[in-house]
Write an enzyme that holds these catalytic residues in place. Structure first.
Site, PDB file in Angstrom:
ATOM      1  N   GLY A  55      -6.761 -15.157  35.093  1.00 47.71           N
ATOM      2  CA  GLY A  55      -6.749 -16.458  34.420  1.00 47.71           C
ATOM      3  C   GLY A  55      -6.736 -17.595  35.432  1.00 47.71           C
ATOM      4  O   GLY A  55      -6.017 -17.537  36.435  1.00 47.71           O
ATOM      5  N   HIS A  62      -4.362 -13.518  27.690  1.00 48.13           N
ATOM      6  CA  HIS A  62      -4.727 -12.179  28.177  1.00 48.13           C
ATOM      7  C   HIS A  62      -5.851 -11.590  27.331  1.00 48.13           C
ATOM      8  O   HIS A  62      -6.767 -10.953  27.857  1.00 48.13           O
ATOM      9  CB  HIS A  62      -3.514 -11.240  28.120  1.00 48.13           C
ATOM     10  CG  HIS A  62      -2.388 -11.646  29.023  1.00 48.13           C
ATOM     11  ND1 HIS A  62      -1.180 -12.091  28.540  1.00 48.13           N
ATOM     12  CD2 HIS A  62      -2.290 -11.670  30.370  1.00 48.13           C
ATOM     13  CE1 HIS A  62      -0.376 -12.360  29.554  1.00 48.13           C
ATOM     14  NE2 HIS A  62      -1.023 -12.121  30.680  1.00 48.13           N
ATOM     15  N   GLN A  87       6.557  -9.483  44.000  1.00 50.05           N
ATOM     16  CA  GLN A  87       6.084 -10.869  43.936  1.00 50.05           C
ATOM     17  C   GLN A  87       7.138 -11.830  43.397  1.00 50.05           C
ATOM     18  O   GLN A  87       6.876 -13.018  43.285  1.00 50.05           O
ATOM     19  CB  GLN A  87       4.799 -10.968  43.117  1.00 50.05           C
ATOM     20  CG  GLN A  87       4.958 -10.777  41.615  1.00 50.05           C
ATOM     21  CD  GLN A  87       3.604 -10.699  40.914  1.00 50.05           C
ATOM     22  OE1 GLN A  87       2.882  -9.721  41.045  1.00 50.05           O
ATOM     23  NE2 GLN A  87       3.265 -11.743  40.180  1.00 50.05           N
TER      24      GLN A  87
HETATM   25  O1  PAF Z   1      -0.847 -12.933  37.047  1.00 49.63           O
HETATM   26  C1  PAF Z   1      -0.137 -11.939  36.902  1.00 49.63           C
HETATM   27  O2  PAF Z   1       0.239 -11.552  35.787  1.00 49.63           O
HETATM   28  C2  PAF Z   1       0.308 -11.154  38.129  1.00 49.63           C
HETATM   29  O3  PAF Z   1       0.559 -12.003  39.192  1.00 49.63           O
HETATM   30  C3  PAF Z   1      -0.668 -10.039  38.520  1.00 49.63           C
HETATM   31  C4  PAF Z   1      -2.018 -10.599  38.934  1.00 49.63           C
HETATM   32  C5  PAF Z   1      -0.831  -9.078  37.363  1.00 49.63           C
HETATM   33  C6  PAF Z   1      -0.112  -9.252  39.718  1.00 49.63           C
HETATM   34  O4  PAF Z   1       1.121  -8.692  39.441  1.00 49.63           O
END
Ligand code: PAF
Length: 267
Positions: free
Chosen positions: A135, A25, A49
């Site tokens: 990423g 990150h 998600q």
């Molecule tokens: O890659 C992630 O951490 C998540 O899928 C994101 C893009 C922040 C969406 O919640």
């Protein structure tokens, strides 16, 4: 109601995350800083998600650690909305992300990319960034977000940043903290198999590369392979022609109790 934070002519970069930040990150933030005047990092563990409620529940949320990382990285703004703010009421979301939505991760985590694009669209609306950084480790995610941006004709530029690896090759991931000592050792086979394919891509046939990579992985006890594929980076369909551009090897496996993904670009 969230107000976009557009500041004059300044270029705004957004680095969307779910927290549990690591060097991967930080590298996104560093690349973003090179491209924009203001870097916003969002931290939001997006419920829509997650296809497994247990996975959502156990998702790490080390907030103090995340704040320290962001401060050290020189991130300008942290956007940390509540679930109530992002989803004031239940809402249906379905957009056409193309056939690649249902392949690979989409096959194992049905509806996952609908949830990802739903929240990323909301984050784009809230922050109104000129650029957004993701990423490459979540290769299919970047593709789905690009498809969502094309679908809505959004003016944000999507930038995919290289995978950051531990010294021994393991791709950095927020999920790595769930790995036991043995899992951590076993997980190495994923990057090793990808590296084997990359190193031998020119000289060995695709079927043989796949067979050998899968053999490497399935030989490790405690590693349960979901898929290993050499695919076209745009369609994610298996690639048979080495002369095509954008070929990528992708892998997903359960290592102990933790599901990991990784990939490498081959040309
Ligand atoms: O890659 C992630 O951490 C998540 O899928 C994101 C893009 C922040 C969406 O919640």
């Amino acid at each position: 109601m969230l107000e976009p934070i557009k500041l004059g002519q300044q270029k705004i970069a957004l680095v969307p995350t779910m927290g549990a930040l690591h060097k991967g990150h930080v590298s996104l933030i560093e690349v973003a800083q090179q491209h924009a005047d203001v870097v916003v990092c969002s931290i939001f563990v997006n419920p829509t998600q997650f296809t497994d409620p247990k996975d959502l529940e156990k998702y790490p949320r080390p907030l103090a650690h995340d704040m320290d990382m962001l401060l050290a990285a020189g991130c300008d703004v942290v956007f940390m909305p509540s679930v109530q703010e992002m989803y004031p009421e239940p809402e249906e979301w379905h957009i056409d992300l193309g056939p690649a939505e249902f392949l690979l991760e989409g096959e194992f985590r049905r509806g996952h990319y609908q949830g990802v694009t739903q929240i990323v669209n909301k984050l784009f609306n809230a922050v109104n960034p000129d650029l957004a950084f993701f990423g490459q480790k979540d290769f299919q995610q970047v593709l789905m977000i690009e498809n969502m941006v094309a679908y809505f004709k959004l003016s944000v530029q999507i930038i995919s940043c290289p995978i950051i690896r531990e010294e021994d090759g393991l791709a950095m991931s927020s999920r790595n903290i769930h790995l036991t000592k043995d899992d951590r050792k076993n997980a190495l086979v994923l990057s090793e198999a990808l590296q084997y394919v990359k190193d031998n891509f020119k000289t060995v046939s695709i079927p043989e590369l796949l067979e050998n990579a899968k053999k490497m992985i399935t030989a490790i006890p405690g590693v349960d392979l979901d898929y290993f594929t050499i695919a076209n980076g745009k369609t994610l369909l298996p690639e048979a022609d080495k002369n095509q551009p954008d070929i990528v090897a992708l892998v997903a496996a359960k290592v102990g109790q933790t599901r990991l993904i990784d990939n490498m670009l081959l040309n």
